[in-house]
Write an enzyme that holds these catalytic residues in place. Structure first.
Site, PDB file in Angstrom:
ATOM      1  N   GLY A   1     -21.359  53.145   1.570  1.00 55.11           N
ATOM      2  CA  GLY A   1     -20.008  52.603   1.627  1.00 55.11           C
ATOM      3  C   GLY A   1     -19.617  52.331   3.068  1.00 55.11           C
TER       4      GLY A   1
ATOM      5  N   GLU B   1     -30.772  57.015  17.443  1.00 55.94           N
ATOM      6  CA  GLU B   1     -30.283  58.221  16.796  1.00 55.94           C
ATOM      7  C   GLU B   1     -29.655  57.960  15.420  1.00 55.94           C
ATOM      8  OE1 GLU B   1     -29.387  57.163  19.820  1.00 55.94           O
ATOM      9  OE2 GLU B   1     -30.592  58.472  21.114  1.00 55.94           O
TER      10      GLU B   1
ATOM     11  N   HIS C   1     -12.903  38.941  -1.557  1.00 58.05           N
ATOM     12  CA  HIS C   1     -13.595  40.180  -1.232  1.00 58.05           C
ATOM     13  C   HIS C   1     -12.730  41.370  -1.591  1.00 58.05           C
ATOM     14  CE1 HIS C   1     -16.313  42.905   0.957  1.00 58.05           C
ATOM     15  NE2 HIS C   1     -15.201  43.563   1.226  1.00 58.05           N
TER      16      HIS C   1
ATOM     17  N   HIS D   1     -15.056  45.737  -5.994  1.00 61.14           N
ATOM     18  CA  HIS D   1     -15.664  44.587  -5.331  1.00 61.14           C
ATOM     19  C   HIS D   1     -16.508  43.779  -6.315  1.00 61.14           C
ATOM     20  CE1 HIS D   1     -14.644  47.527  -2.208  1.00 61.14           C
ATOM     21  NE2 HIS D   1     -14.611  46.537  -1.343  1.00 61.14           N
TER      22      HIS D   1
ATOM     23  N   SER E   1     -37.622  67.418  26.078  1.00 63.90           N
ATOM     24  CA  SER E   1     -36.388  68.043  26.548  1.00 63.90           C
ATOM     25  C   SER E   1     -35.795  68.944  25.474  1.00 63.90           C
ATOM     26  CB  SER E   1     -35.349  66.973  26.916  1.00 63.90           C
ATOM     27  OG  SER E   1     -35.754  66.246  28.056  1.00 63.90           O
TER      28      SER E   1
END
Lengths: 610, 610
Positions: A116, A359, A254, A29, A338
């Protein structure tokens, strides 16, 4: 040579290296790398970045993460410019066996974390910055190079909000706003105001600059260093492919290397390249974190007559072991009452980080902490850890040392219903190369296995149960990764039932009833689902010929399939009870019966096989 | 009774129902439900929400999604107030067999989508709103009830940014800012300005109100209806547990029902409850989307001598089939020039939605579209679909009809390296109950299986390969879900090799070399990984005794384990070649050999077994 002239010369060398290495590889790239050349050259060689290149893991080194991991050619070129990668080496880019992989991995010593998969680097930086500010209490700064495309990833905004919440003024994001994504323009092109106002709305200090103008770049880093109580986001307007006219700002380049036939033309545009110039990095102060003392933990102490949930034992274990394993830190996603991570949080609040309902970021931050030498225990409901599967997957490529805990596994959580049930978590974590998957059946096992997890180097997953379950092991019972417990065995056993967690107790109950009927069965507690205790399983298969696995988990990728793989070729017949019907609300016992993984179902299966 | 008095009476009835139903269940989230009572009562019964309760799936109904799925008791109470749930029924909350589950599921006819894993509802709403504005071109509006805790989920910000980008002025978010999360206060408590400025920075129209004041609520919905070219975010200050003094704003009540002993005390605070009052909903205009015509698609037409990648065939198939399956829409995460979804996008731009680098939102939007009758094909790199595993998991509980395509599977993608390699995707998708997992080996198979996926009702996963592979099937070859192809079979076969995708070609090459050496092997193309063609596998196992599975995927949860499960009890010996070493950059052939899943490895295994 003035400082600025030096930086220009280094930038030219870096551009040169990016082009020749990617053209040699025939892929890579380059245009995504070229846009960030000044930004990174100014950072590493502008005198501010403090890094001992001979000791990359020095605890007080500044950190540089490439969230836009596809700019790896730039990463390698930077270190060539620092004198740590040779010209010969950089031509090995992407070749099999070279440490210079297509996207950064730990094979390359200056890779902080494997990236990545977009949108993950800022979370890792959050972890490293949390470590610096709250744990090691060191002055190092963490810089994260971000692409503009990847700012669409929600995980970045999780990191951004948490970084502001934790006042991480030692964290600097640098968005390389080069306007072009993979397929075309990003949503905002060069509208820097969009990024500025969002960063500001989320509590960061935005600094908007021309990303190819060294004076502005150096000023930005200086400005960032003076921001207090909040992180800084440098928003840099850049051109993809900067430096080469036929690449600059053009679509369609790209992930494409300049073909060999066009390389000379490209290099010519760079003009005279001084290939001998090398930059120097400032050195970090020789400070190390305060030594953390270790004292032996209290013993495990459960009464055999009082059922305790393994999720509760998880929290209790962390609290108990904290003094012996001072590197343990705990993260949770707003469910610590919990998962019971709160038990640890109450006694060691300075080592607990509430990561809120995010998360993905929690996992990335866990990776960042582990890379800085901590042993993070990261918890939520097993079902919600699926939210972070990409981050979990990627953490393996950084050789992470993270311990995940998923509570509320299985249908046996009961009336909350399917959305809250972890039924695919064993399958998920089993895919991790050399990953460890542990599923304790009682509180003693849970405590012991939390300690084994803490001692083990690598990714560990602990699966905990919501329900209180009987304590069936002595407090001094030994559990090891790769072990199992043969709980019932008789020479006349007609079948061996292999279970773990809640179904282990169902198996023991089935054993009693069948025994009363004169039908002896073996029972094995397969608390280590990966790696498996293959020898014991083979032995059981030989002895009884037939194995029945029982798991509160979907049939695919779980205990049944793991056991079957281990026994492949032995001729053992393996039958698997697992969750095969759409789960629903109901009492635990109703659901265990409905899904045919209860004691009743086990007995029925045994009788059916006779 | 004035309109406002009616709303107050309905709100009281709804509070009453929330309390009695959760107390009866002994669990549930009454306080999270109580905070949003006025917001939802004002929405449904304020005259603006247009919904034919006798035809919940009416294409022009307004849509209401509970992103905060744990407020299910409120959802059911609302529909009791609408006369569609009886008092007896609502007392079955959370009971086994009741349609009123702990978190909303399609068992309840007024659940738009199963929720309960936070942060997913807004993406589903985006899908429904995209459908209204750009596909069906209907005036229905989509409302999403959001919790404040779940605004920490990055997926919400993906939805928020995309909704603004697509100018979804038919989408309204309502944040119930009740300050308290599960474990304690959210990051921002009652600081509404934080939400306001973030919504504004992300391009939404913020409307800040007192969430318990009906006049403000009604005005907010009216205001939202007049916003053009951008979505509206109502930010409502509320109290968790509103209406009951010992619950209101108190910590420690999340997810706790009022104990039976305290119910009377709570109900007393409501005062006189008119349990007969019922609310009416406005009716939608009888408009249906324009009929979409279907004409037969062109035939599959690949030349046998020109290799084509299955990823390219995927895109070509979508473009070809679009005219025959007018409900197909395509979503991609900024990699459509890699997944080749772009081939469809070029011919049917009105049915293609660029979702940018935000796979979670893409998946949720796909669910929203599927719930509105479209057939979404959702693509990215297989590795990046792991980013959306929670959304994929949850979509199953909504009985979704989504087709996922993961490209760039396996190590055979080559030099880009591990971050880009899908190596656990088969394991992931196999855990989906009744999910379909297809892995075509050539362009013809890919085209045929895309069509089978379009015809199938449910979740389908198509795994595509980066490399060009030979065309080995005739254009009119038939492929079916649950089928396989026996490509090589001879009575003297010493072993059967079962493979798919890239390794199928390796197996065919191995066949040729072994044949030349006088060693005959069978070869099966297992293009349907789930469901498996068990009969054919059993037949092959009987014929040759030994099966070798070969997959460009980790060993756990993939083809090997699936085949082993299918052959359990047959006595067949199943050996599995799979990716077992840390993947890395390298040429495809180098990596296939390195991971021992190449033709060379297959031959070596065959000889070893002889």
């Amino acid at each position: 040579m003035t400082d600025l002239q030096k930086l220009e010369a280094l930038a030219k060398l870096i551009r040169y290296s990016i082009l020749v290495s990617t053209t040699e590889a025939g892929s890579g790239h380059p245009t995504s790398s070229l846009s960030a050349v000044e930004l990174m050259t100014g950072l590493l060689f502008g005198g501010r970045f403090r890094f001992d290149a001979d000791r990359p893991r020095h605890p007080n080194n500044d950190r540089l993460l490439f969230s836009k991991g596809h700019a790896a050619p730039l990463l390698y070129a930077l270190w060539l410019a620092a004198g740590k990668v040779s010209e010969r080496e950089i031509m090995t880019l992407r070749k099999f066996g070279s440490p210079l992989e297509g996207h950064p991995t730990p094979a390359f010593p200056y890779t902080e974390a494997a990236t990545g998969s977009l949108g993950q680097g800022l979370s890792i930086g959050v972890g490293m910055a949390l470590n610096a500010k709250y744990l090691d209490k060191l002055p190092y700064r963490t810089y994260v190079l971000l692409g503009d495309s990847e700012m669409a990833e929600g995980s970045q905004w999780e990191a951004i909000e948490i970084a502001a919440y934790y006042r991480l003024d030692n964290l600097v994001g640098i968005i390389d706003v080069n306007r072009l994504g993979q397929r075309g323009e990003t949503m905002y092109g060069h509208d820097l105001e969009v990024y500025r106002k969002r960063a500001a709305a989320f509590g960061w200090e935005p600094i908007v600059i021309d990303g190819h103008h060294f004076p502005q770049i150096l000023t930005a880093y200086e400005q960032a260093s003076r921001v207090r109580e909040r992180p800084a986001m440098i928003i840099a307007k850049t051109e993809k492919g900067k430096g080469i006219s036929f690449l600059e700002g053009r679509s369609g380049w790209h992930g494409k290397a300049v073909p060999k036939a066009d390389l000379a033309r490209a290099l010519k545009e760079l003009g005279e390249v001084d290939r001998t110039v090398r930059g120097t990095l400032a050195m970090p102060d020789e400070i190390r974190p305060a030594d953390r003392t270790s004292v032996p933990a209290a013993s495990v102490a459960y009464a055999p007559d009082r059922p305790v949930s393994t999720r509760h034992a998880y929290g209790a274990a962390l609290a108990r072991l904290a003094v012996q394993y001072p590197d343990i830190v705990v993260l949770d996603a707003e469910v610590s009452n919990s998962t019971f991570a709160e038990i640890f949080a109450k006694v060691h609040p300075g080592r607990f980080f509430e990561m809120y309902v995010a998360e993905q970021n929690m996992t990335g931050a866990g990776l960042g902490l582990s890379l800085r030498g901590k042993v993070p225990f990261v918890s939520s409901f097993a079902a919600f850890l699926t939210r972070a599967f990409d981050q979990i997957r990627m953490s393996r490529y950084s050789a992470a040392n993270i311990k995940f805990c998923g509570s509320h596994c299985g249908v046996s959580i009961g009336v909350d219903g399917s959305s809250q049930m972890g039924l695919e978590d064993i399958a998920l974590f089993r895919t991790i190369l050399d990953g460890v998957v542990l599923y304790p059946s009682d509180a003693v096992a849970a405590e012991r296995l939390v300690e084994e997890a803490a001692k083990h180097r690598g990714i560990v997953y602990l699966r905990t149960t919501r329900e209180d379950t009987p304590v069936i092991y002595r407090n001094d019972e030994v559990f090891r990764i790769g072990g199992s417990k043969v709980l019932r065995r008789n020479r006349r056993d007609v079948v061996t039932v292999v279970a773990a967690g809640i179904t282990l107790h169902e198996a023991l109950a089935a054993y009693e009833e069948l025994k009363a009927d004169g039908i002896p069965i073996g029972v094995i507690d397969l608390y280590s689902v990966k790696p498996l205790d293959v020898a014991t399983l083979i032995e059981a298969a030989r002895a009884t010929g037939t194995i029945i696995t029982v798991e509160d988990h979907y049939a695919e990728g779980g205990i049944g399939e793991a056991v079957r793989s281990a026994l492949a070729g032995t001729g053992a017949r393996v039958h698997s009870l697992a969750v095969r019907k759409l789960p629903r609300s109901g009492k635990p016992r109703e659901l265990l019966d409905y899904e045919e993984i209860s004691r009743t179902a086990i007995m029925r299966k045994v009788r059916e096989l006779l």
